[in-house]
Design an enzyme around this catalytic site. Structure first.
Site, PDB file in Angstrom:
ATOM      1  N   TYR A 179       0.862  -1.200   0.000  1.00 45.20           N
ATOM      2  CA  TYR A 179       0.000   0.000   0.000  1.00 45.20           C
ATOM      3  C   TYR A 179       0.882   1.228   0.000  1.00 45.20           C
ATOM      4  CZ  TYR A 179      -3.527   3.447   1.333  1.00 45.20           C
ATOM      5  OH  TYR A 179      -4.365   4.545   1.366  1.00 45.20           O
ATOM      6  N   LYS A 214       3.497   9.420   8.827  1.00 42.44           N
ATOM      7  CA  LYS A 214       3.198   8.867  10.146  1.00 42.44           C
ATOM      8  C   LYS A 214       4.143   9.416  11.239  1.00 42.44           C
ATOM      9  CE  LYS A 214       0.357   5.438   8.085  1.00 42.44           C
ATOM     10  NZ  LYS A 214       0.366   4.456   7.029  1.00 42.44           N
ATOM     11  N   ASP A 258       9.150   3.017   0.292  1.00 44.37           N
ATOM     12  CA  ASP A 258       8.039   3.650   0.996  1.00 44.37           C
ATOM     13  C   ASP A 258       8.206   3.304   2.472  1.00 44.37           C
ATOM     14  OD1 ASP A 258       5.736   4.460   2.178  1.00 44.37           O
ATOM     15  OD2 ASP A 258       4.387   3.612   0.670  1.00 44.37           O
TER      16      ASP A 258
HETATM   17  C1  LIG Z   1      -0.170   4.876   5.583  1.00 44.40           C
HETATM   18  C2  LIG Z   1       0.678   4.599   4.418  1.00 44.40           C
HETATM   19  C3  LIG Z   1       0.689   5.439   3.290  1.00 44.40           C
HETATM   20  C4  LIG Z   1      -0.273   6.580   3.125  1.00 44.40           C
HETATM   21  O1  LIG Z   1      -0.130   7.551   4.095  1.00 44.40           O
HETATM   22  P1  LIG Z   1      -1.398   8.529   4.412  1.00 44.40           P
HETATM   23  O2  LIG Z   1      -0.812   9.517   5.363  1.00 44.40           O
HETATM   24  O3  LIG Z   1      -2.458   7.660   4.986  1.00 44.40           O
HETATM   25  O4  LIG Z   1      -1.801   9.123   3.120  1.00 44.40           O
HETATM   26  C5  LIG Z   1       1.617   5.187   2.304  1.00 44.40           C
HETATM   27  N1  LIG Z   1       2.473   4.161   2.394  1.00 44.40           N
HETATM   28  C6  LIG Z   1       2.479   3.318   3.449  1.00 44.40           C
HETATM   29  C7  LIG Z   1       3.483   2.220   3.501  1.00 44.40           C
HETATM   30  C8  LIG Z   1       1.560   3.501   4.468  1.00 44.40           C
HETATM   31  O5  LIG Z   1       1.525   2.627   5.494  1.00 44.40           O
END
Ligand SMILES: *Cc1c(COP(=O)(O)O)cnc(C)c1O
Length: 402
Positions: A128, A251, A223
């Protein structure tokens, strides 16, 4: 609000029932509006590595708010957080702050495409990377939980540029490159997958991605929106020694406020406007409240022994839960898959008994333990969790198995 929530993962669609409405949090605990207390292992889905309402974070936000919430002009706070990020993350020489992880990955991919001059990207099934159109193919937890492999509304043409291959499968990556010679701008990967449940990379997987991207003239994007500042102060890359071209953060870097960031070498980052031609902007990017929360959070994480203590409490929990299913763990991230395992990719993860997970989830919730309402999410341990919290969690989980 559709489903009563502002992000679908908060609803209990996968496990049934209605989520409690949260009133407040402190340390490892949450209280709902009916006064019920929970030990929280969601931690707002990753940011709250210090626990809820950490006093230093609260104070920093208050101080910043008194000086004004936003200016749309440079502040010293942005420079201070940028400095901390550059010092921490091996691949980042230059960074840009945005307001979410989704923006970070969208922008990093635009940069990659703009810099390399190719359009296709490779991602992994169950990975994701936020909800941008071309990333919502086989996108893990939220969509997985809802049983929608692709969202309606994503134009076929957007998704068509995205090549999806299984996690931990270097041969598939090699085939993807071979089948799309000189068309791939970047490979984007969670260096520890945490959105199909937690799935660590197999030995050599990330090294292989580094080698293949170099060989084919494509960029490697980590990511680290979840793993950054969580697996170590420098993220997954500082632990495994594989340095990507670009890194996405989110985050934890915002300390609980809306922040994302992407960064890489100065040469790559200077493709971005206003220095270069690749455009990306944001009214609230580098917001002073968010920068303040990020700065104090990183300062807490930089204190000696922080990650050792987090590892010890996480290992204690993992050890206690391991007999109840297939437990995958990377540091303070773990998933108890309701199946014997092993779980090395998304296809494996999907073999879990989700009905059993739903029963387990409600067993825990009724006894004051708040887990993610889906099998395909991480359990997040924070520095605020005590041995007593963890031992109670293990006892409660064991009483389900019995
Ligand atoms: C949460 C998440 C995102 C997206 O971040 P948001 O602040 O919710 O848009 C992207 N990549 C990873 C790996 C994530 O866990």
């Amino acid at each position: 609000m559709p489903g009563g929530v502002n992000s679908p993962v908060r609803a209990f669609k996968a496990v049934g029932g209605t989520p409690p409405v949260i009133d407040r949090g402190a340390g490892a605990y949450l209280w709902d509006v009916d006064g019920r207390q929970y030990v929280d292992y969601v931690g707002s889905w990753g940011p709250l590595i210090l626990g809820h309402a950490h006093p230093a974070v609260v104070e920093a936000i208050q101080r910043a708010a008194e000086k004004g919430a936003t200016f749309g002009a440079p502040t010293e706070l942005e420079a201070e957080l940028a400095e901390l990020v550059v010092q921490a993350v091996p691949s980042i020489e230059m960074v840009r702050f945005v307001s979410s992880g989704t923006e970070a990955t969208m922008s990093a991919l635009r940069l990659a495409r703009g810099a390399i001059g190719r359009d296709r990207i490779i991602k992994f099934a169950g990975g994701y990377h936020g909800h941008a159109d071309y990333l919502l193919t086989a996108a893990g937890s939220g969509v997985l939980t809802l049983g929608q492999p692709d969202s309606p509304g994503v134009p076929a043409a957007s998704a068509a540029g995205t090549i999806v291959v299984p996690y931990n499968d270097l041969v598939a990556v090699e085939h993807a490159f071979a089948g799309h010679h000189r068309e791939v701008a970047a490979v984007i990967v969670e260096p520890v997958a945490a959105n199909m449940g937690v799935v660590p990379p197999e030995p050599g997987f990330l090294e292989g991605l580094r080698r293949l991207t170099r060989q084919h003239g494509a960029l490697l994007i980590f990511d680290e929106v979840i793993t950054g500042f969580r697996l170590s102060y420098g993220g997954a890359q500082a632990l495994n020694g594989v340095t990507p071209d670009l890194t996405c953060l989110g985050k934890i870097v915002g300390g609980g406020l809306p922040v994302g960031a992407y960064g890489g070498s100065q040469a790559l980052m200077e493709h971005m406007a206003p220095v270069g031609p690749v455009y990306q902007a944001g009214t609230l990017s580098g917001n002073p409240l968010a920068m303040s929360a990020g700065i104090v959070t990183l300062k807490e994480l930089g204190k000696p022994g922080f990650y050792e203590r987090l590892e010890a409490i996480s290992a204690r929990l993992a050890h206690g839960l391991a007999s109840l299913g297939c437990l995958n763990r990377a540091g303070s991230l773990m998933t108890l898959f309701c199946q014997p395992g092993p779980v090395l990719n998304y296809e494996d993860a999907k073999k879990s008994d989700t009905a059993r997970y739903a029963r387990f989830f409600h067993h825990m919730l009724e006894r004051g333990i708040y887990l993610a309402p889906s099998q395909f999410e991480a359990l997040f341990v924070s520095a605020a969790h005590t041995e007593a919290d963890v031992d109670r969690t293990i006892d409660t989980a064991s009483s389900f198995a019995a």
